[in-house]
Design a protein around this motif. Structure first.
Motif, short mmCIF file in Angstrom:
data_model
loop_
_atom_site.label_atom_id
_atom_site.label_comp_id
_atom_site.label_asym_id
_atom_site.label_seq_id
_atom_site.Cartn_x
_atom_site.Cartn_y
_atom_site.Cartn_z
N TYR A 1 123.85 135.13 86.97
CA TYR A 1 124.13 134.13 85.94
C TYR A 1 124.78 132.95 86.63
O TYR A 1 125.79 133.10 87.32
CB TYR A 1 125.07 134.69 84.87
CG TYR A 1 124.42 135.74 84.02
CD1 TYR A 1 123.82 135.40 82.81
CD2 TYR A 1 124.37 137.06 84.43
CE1 TYR A 1 123.19 136.36 82.03
CE2 TYR A 1 123.75 138.03 83.66
CZ TYR A 1 123.16 137.68 82.46
OH TYR A 1 122.54 138.63 81.70
N ASP B 1 122.49 129.14 83.02
CA ASP B 1 121.12 128.69 83.17
C ASP B 1 120.17 129.76 82.64
O ASP B 1 119.94 130.77 83.30
CB ASP B 1 120.83 128.40 84.65
CG ASP B 1 119.42 127.94 84.92
OD1 ASP B 1 118.63 127.79 83.96
OD2 ASP B 1 119.09 127.74 86.10
N GLU B 2 119.62 129.53 81.46
CA GLU B 2 118.74 130.50 80.83
C GLU B 2 117.36 130.55 81.46
O GLU B 2 116.57 131.45 81.16
CB GLU B 2 118.64 130.21 79.33
CG GLU B 2 119.95 130.41 78.60
CD GLU B 2 119.87 130.09 77.12
OE1 GLU B 2 118.76 129.84 76.60
OE2 GLU B 2 120.94 130.10 76.49
N THR B 3 117.06 129.60 82.34
CA THR B 3 115.74 129.58 83.00
C THR B 3 115.76 130.28 84.35
O THR B 3 114.73 130.39 85.01
CB THR B 3 115.26 128.13 83.21
OG1 THR B 3 116.14 127.46 84.13
CG2 THR B 3 115.20 127.37 81.89
N ASP B 4 116.92 130.79 84.74
CA ASP B 4 117.05 131.48 86.03
C ASP B 4 116.10 132.67 86.09
O ASP B 4 116.12 133.54 85.22
CB ASP B 4 118.50 131.95 86.20
CG ASP B 4 118.79 132.56 87.55
OD1 ASP B 4 117.86 132.85 88.32
OD2 ASP B 4 120.00 132.76 87.84
N GLU B 5 115.26 132.73 87.10
CA GLU B 5 114.31 133.82 87.27
C GLU B 5 115.00 135.16 87.49
O GLU B 5 114.40 136.21 87.29
CB GLU B 5 113.37 133.53 88.45
CG GLU B 5 112.46 132.35 88.22
CD GLU B 5 111.62 132.02 89.44
OE1 GLU B 5 111.64 132.79 90.43
OE2 GLU B 5 110.93 130.99 89.40
N GLU B 6 116.23 135.13 87.93
CA GLU B 6 117.00 136.34 88.22
C GLU B 6 117.94 136.73 87.07
O GLU B 6 118.84 137.54 87.26
CB GLU B 6 117.82 136.13 89.50
CG GLU B 6 116.99 135.82 90.72
CD GLU B 6 116.44 137.06 91.37
OE1 GLU B 6 117.17 138.06 91.46
OE2 GLU B 6 115.27 137.03 91.78
N LEU B 7 117.74 136.12 85.89
CA LEU B 7 118.63 136.36 84.77
C LEU B 7 118.76 137.86 84.49
O LEU B 7 117.79 138.59 84.48
CB LEU B 7 118.09 135.64 83.52
CG LEU B 7 119.12 135.31 82.47
CD1 LEU B 7 120.24 134.45 83.02
CD2 LEU B 7 118.45 134.58 81.31
N TYR C 1 120.37 139.79 86.53
CA TYR C 1 120.95 140.11 87.83
C TYR C 1 122.01 139.05 88.17
O TYR C 1 123.06 139.37 88.70
CB TYR C 1 119.89 140.09 88.94
CG TYR C 1 118.80 141.10 88.76
CD1 TYR C 1 118.94 142.39 89.24
CD2 TYR C 1 117.61 140.77 88.11
CE1 TYR C 1 117.94 143.33 89.09
CE2 TYR C 1 116.60 141.70 87.95
CZ TYR C 1 116.77 142.98 88.44
OH TYR C 1 115.78 143.91 88.28
#
Length: 157
Positions: free
Chosen positions: A103, A93-99, A101
């Motif tokens: 995946y 998910d490339e929209t993850d705010e925690e990208l 940290y």
């Protein structure tokens, strides 16, 4: 060393998505307290309607187990390389705010997490060099993921 296989959207070792509590307890033993989310030994397990929907293990389990996805050691492979490898099987998910940290490979039902982003290139940075040795060693641990999980379809929706 024992081997724990991570099978997308299915299992980590003998603990499987969809198992009921009694099946989990027969393998891992009883938790101190029955709850929706339980830590039993090294396993972090979440239930919905008494069925397992989420399974997570921390990297501390690597002291006694190899945790493998398609033969690759999830806790012994540098985070950047591991993300690239797993991406060959499914997109994260490339929209993850925690990208960076975390995946979340939703199509696979696999997640990875680390508390801080650290890459080899950062070793030569002034900021890293100013840290004391203990903090440098702590930061270097973040080259790897701290936990891996599997989850049922639509878990994060």
């Amino acid at each position: 060393m024992k081997i724990l296989k991570v099978i997308p959207r299915q299992s980590i070792g003998r603990i499987k998505i969809g198992m009921n509590r009694e099946e989990v307890y027969s393998i891992l033993g009883m938790p101190k307290k029955q709850e929706t989310i339980e830590w039993i030994g090294d396993y972090h397990i979440e239930y919905d309607n008494d069925k397992v929907v989420f399974i997570e293990v921390p990297n501390s389990i690597a002291d006694t187990h190899f945790v493998l996805f398609n033969g690759v050691d999830l806790f012994g492979t540098e985070a950047k390389l591991l993300v690239k490898y797993i991406s060959e099987y499914g997109k994260y998910d490339e929209t993850d705010e925690e990208l960076g940290y975390s995946y979340s490979f939703k199509t696979l039902g696999i997640g990875l997490w680390r508390p801080s982003i650290f890459e080899y290139e950062m070793i030569n940075s002034e900021e890293f060099q100013e840290l004391d040795e203990e903090n440098q060693l702590d930061e270097i641990q973040n080259l790897y993921f701290e936990s891996v999980c599997v989850f049922q379809e639509n878990y994060y929706d």
